[in-house]
Design a protein around this motif. Structure first.
Motif, PDB file in Angstrom:
ATOM      1  N   GLU A 395     -41.759   5.524 -67.251  1.00 50.40           N
ATOM      2  CA  GLU A 395     -42.033   6.792 -66.583  1.00 50.40           C
ATOM      3  C   GLU A 395     -40.803   7.257 -65.806  1.00 50.40           C
ATOM      4  O   GLU A 395     -40.060   6.463 -65.224  1.00 50.40           O
ATOM      5  CB  GLU A 395     -43.216   6.656 -65.630  1.00 50.40           C
ATOM      6  N   ALA A 396     -40.614   8.606 -65.777  1.00 48.11           N
ATOM      7  CA  ALA A 396     -39.501   9.185 -65.020  1.00 48.11           C
ATOM      8  C   ALA A 396     -39.927   9.647 -63.632  1.00 48.11           C
ATOM      9  O   ALA A 396     -39.090   9.820 -62.744  1.00 48.11           O
ATOM     10  CB  ALA A 396     -38.892  10.359 -65.790  1.00 48.11           C
ATOM     11  N   GLU A 397     -41.221   9.861 -63.428  1.00 48.85           N
ATOM     12  CA  GLU A 397     -41.713  10.277 -62.124  1.00 48.85           C
ATOM     13  C   GLU A 397     -43.161   9.844 -61.957  1.00 48.85           C
ATOM     14  O   GLU A 397     -43.855   9.567 -62.934  1.00 48.85           O
ATOM     15  CB  GLU A 397     -41.592  11.794 -61.936  1.00 48.85           C
ATOM     16  N   SER A 399     -46.717  10.836 -59.547  1.00 47.87           N
ATOM     17  CA  SER A 399     -47.377  11.699 -58.580  1.00 47.87           C
ATOM     18  C   SER A 399     -48.824  11.245 -58.428  1.00 47.87           C
ATOM     19  O   SER A 399     -49.426  10.724 -59.361  1.00 47.87           O
ATOM     20  CB  SER A 399     -47.347  13.169 -59.033  1.00 47.87           C
ATOM     21  N   HIS A 417     -45.075  11.884 -54.278  1.00 52.01           N
ATOM     22  CA  HIS A 417     -44.337  12.253 -55.498  1.00 52.01           C
ATOM     23  C   HIS A 417     -42.983  11.576 -55.432  1.00 52.01           C
ATOM     24  O   HIS A 417     -42.298  11.612 -54.405  1.00 52.01           O
ATOM     25  CB  HIS A 417     -44.147  13.762 -55.599  1.00 52.01           C
ATOM     26  N   ASN A 419     -39.359  10.324 -57.940  1.00 52.04           N
ATOM     27  CA  ASN A 419     -38.588  10.270 -59.181  1.00 52.04           C
ATOM     28  C   ASN A 419     -37.962   8.889 -59.326  1.00 52.04           C
ATOM     29  O   ASN A 419     -37.497   8.293 -58.335  1.00 52.04           O
ATOM     30  CB  ASN A 419     -37.494  11.339 -59.182  1.00 52.04           C
ATOM     31  N   GLY A 433     -38.562   9.664 -53.276  1.00 47.62           N
ATOM     32  CA  GLY A 433     -39.618  10.679 -53.213  1.00 47.62           C
ATOM     33  C   GLY A 433     -40.068  10.971 -51.806  1.00 47.62           C
ATOM     34  O   GLY A 433     -39.407  10.610 -50.818  1.00 47.62           O
TER      35      GLY A 433
END
Length: 622
Positions: A395-397, A399, A417, A419, A433
């Motif tokens: 995963e890149a981010e 939330s 959130h 990154n 984040g």
């Protein structure tokens, strides 16, 4: 510049010195790199094992708490009165984790949660331990009457300081193997082991004798460092300060391996994590390549860096001013900024971090963000697991929303959130984040969602929400579940309104909703779909599917008994009962609409047969 020649001379000498120092640094780093990789690899595996043991402990704690809650229902009744015991049993709710929950009096006579007599358990260790006032977890698997391996938890039923009975929960060995999949380390295997050295659950990649020996057999024995003592004995010989997470390294023909033996809280189990160092060699080789590239680039880039220092210095002053203003805004808006460095094992906080850590430092060393994640509400596990699994995904981010426990001791909704900065082979380098207070927004969203789905009089689901939730569950089904749709119509309800008045009619409806919530569990869907028409969607999974129809019929019988009541206004009496129709998924339909039509047909068979009863749909009712 007053003397440009002197400046160029100083710059040239600086570059030559930088080249010399960089070359020396390269040689020193190369000689020290093996030891650094050794320590970082061991620390990485040790932290994963410790966190995995923590997850297991949390799961087991939750189930013990559920059993204690169940035991509280029996503490106020006479355990010698079989009828009272059965009444409480059949109206209680069972955790979906347990295969079965059994209640025993102090003499060992026991009943399951359908009110059936199971037998006498007086001579069993789990019963005697609980009768002595202790909470108990099996040290090894037991064979049940169907020949399946299962484990048992038991807690005492207390009345004051006296133990008057025992509540026991059973769960299958397969449930533990499934949990191991969630904590299995990349390139390794996991197992659960008793304090006596018996391994009783393993991750799925250990599925035959060869794979077992590959991960858990070293030298002349099983998970054994010296060929004479097993791992459990090695663990027991340690001092208490060493037992946090014991790391052992073994050498065999195929190379080095790391085995971590970690206690699972105060429970009589150990988590054993094994990983081949050969699976981590790519990381080592990548570090070597990175050092070579970085050192080479440093030599050629140093001159440019010198010329840029003055400009960077001036820009840094401006950046610091901007950063101070940014932090002030975050503090005022109840926002926490974080940056976690996976390489240095360090997390830094900014903004209003004192909201969580009053008086603390703005950074934490070697904490892996667990101090922050431990502030999450126990029910908000999704965001915790998502962050925990960053090293094992791409995963890149990330939330999500969760309730964090703040310095005042209360939980508040926050949106998080972040990154993920990844290096080679998708290994995470940094996680950056913010966490923003969303208490007002989330509460409003929850309020609007609940209002849209809830029947205003009874507080249970309305017809639209009932249909939507039912279809969602069916669509997510994998075909192994057994579901039942109950349609309940109240007998003589019109007479209640006409004779006793609408106020008592409303009371009848709210009473029925309350009784349905007692008979069925929170995981089932309960709703009002018409004036005096109600519905329940019962979900049966796992071992309960075997006894599915008995459970469905028992629930219907209990519901008829609970609803059967006479209402009065002091002058006139009206007898209220329920006629019920039941259809099954997948036998009688694959949607709410199909199941409803067939259950409704069965309901009218109940009406025609004299009311106050239930009928299972058998095709072409009426």
């Amino acid at each position: 510049m007053k003397n440009p020649h002197r400046y160029r001379l100083v710059l040239t000498l600086s570059i030559l010195i930088a080249i010399f120092m960089t070359g020396g640094t390269f040689l020193w780093v190369s000689s020290e790199l093996n030891d650094t990789i050794y320590r970082s690899t061991e620390g990485y595996v040790k932290n994963i094992a410790s966190a995995s043991a923590g997850i297991f402990e949390m799961k087991l704690d939750d189930q013990m708490a559920m059993l204690r809650h169940q035991a509280s229902f029996f503490s106020a009744i006479n355990m010698s009165d079989t009828k009272s015991v059965k009444t409480v049993i059949t109206t209680a709710k069972i955790s979906k984790f347990f295969t079965d929950v059994i209640v025993a009096d102090k003499y060992g006579s026991s009943w399951d949660y359908f009110g059936n007599y199971v037998g006498n358990v007086y001579d069993n260790e789990y019963f005697r331990e609980a009768m002595a006032g202790n909470e108990y977890l099996s040290r090894k698997a037991h064979k049940n009457i169907w020949g399946y391996d299962e484990f048992i938890m038991s807690v005492p039923i207390m009345r004051g300081e006296n133990v008057v009975g025992v509540v026991m929960g059973t769960f299958y060995l397969d449930d533990l193997s499934v949990l191991l999949e969630d904590v299995k380390i990349e390139g390794g295997a996991s197992a659960l082991m008793s304090m006596q050295g018996d391994i009783f659950a393993m991750s799925s990649n250990v599925n035959d004798e060869a794979s077992f020996k590959e991960y858990f057999s070293f030298g002349n024995g099983i998970i054994d460092g010296d060929g004479n003592e097993n791992a459990a004995a090695d663990y027991q010989d340690l001092s208490e300060s060493e037992k946090d997470a014991t790391v052992k390294r073994f050498r065999e023909e195929s190379g080095n391996s790391i085995v971590i033996i970690t206690p699972i809280g105060d429970y009589p189990w150990l988590l054993v994590t094994a990983v081949k160092e050969s699976s981590l060699t790519e990381r080592t080789e990548e570090l070597y390549r990175m050092v070579l590239i970085i050192e080479g680039v440093n030599i050629f880039a140093f001159a440019i860096v010198i010329l840029s220092l003055i400009g960077v210095f001036l820009r840094n002053i401006s950046f610091e001013k901007m950063n101070d203003r940014f932090m002030q805004v975050n503090t005022q808006s109840d926002t926490i900024v974080f940056e976690y460095d996976y390489v240095r094992n360090r997390v830094e906080y900014g903004g209003n971090y004192k909201r969580f850590f009053p008086g603390g430092k703005s950074y934490a060393q070697d904490e892996h963000m667990w101090d922050l994640l431990n502030l999450l509400h126990p029910e908000d596990v999704n965001i915790r697991e998502a962050i925990f699994n960053i090293p094992s995904n791409t995963e890149a981010e990330i939330s999500g929303e969760g309730r964090f426990k703040c310095a005042d001791g209360n939980y508040y909704w926050y949106r998080i959130h972040g990154n993920i900065v990844r290096g080679s082979n998708n290994r995470p380098v940094k996680f950056i984040g913010n966490i923003v207070n969303a208490e007002a927004q989330v509460n409003e969203e929850l309020r609007l969602k609940q209002a849209a789905e809830t029947d205003p009089l009874t507080g249970i689901l309305n017809k639209g929400a009932m249909e939507e939730h039912t279809d969602d569950i069916i669509n997510e089904s994998n075909g192994s579940e057994l579901y039942a749709l109950y349609i309940i119509d109240l007998d003589n309800f019109k007479k209640v309104n006409d004779t006793l008045g609408h106020a008592i009619g409303d009371k009848v409806l709210t009473d029925v909703a309350r009784k349905m919530s007692v008979v069925f569990s929170e995981q089932d869907c309960i709703g009002r779909i018409g004036g005096d028409e109600f519905s329940v969607f019962l979900k049966l999974q796992g071992a309960n599917v075997k006894n599915g129809k008995k459970i469905i019929e028992a629930k219907a019988t209990t519901l008829c008994e609970q609803i059967d009541e006479v209402y009065s206004n002091g002058k006139d009496d009206v007898h209220v009962s329920a006629s019920i129709g039941v259809s099954l998924y997948p036998d009688h339909g694959s949607s709410f609409g199909e199941l409803y039509r067939n259950a409704d047909a069965a309901l009218y068979s109940s009406k025609n047969a004299g009311k106050n009863r239930f009928t299972m749909y058998r095709g072409q009712e009426g």
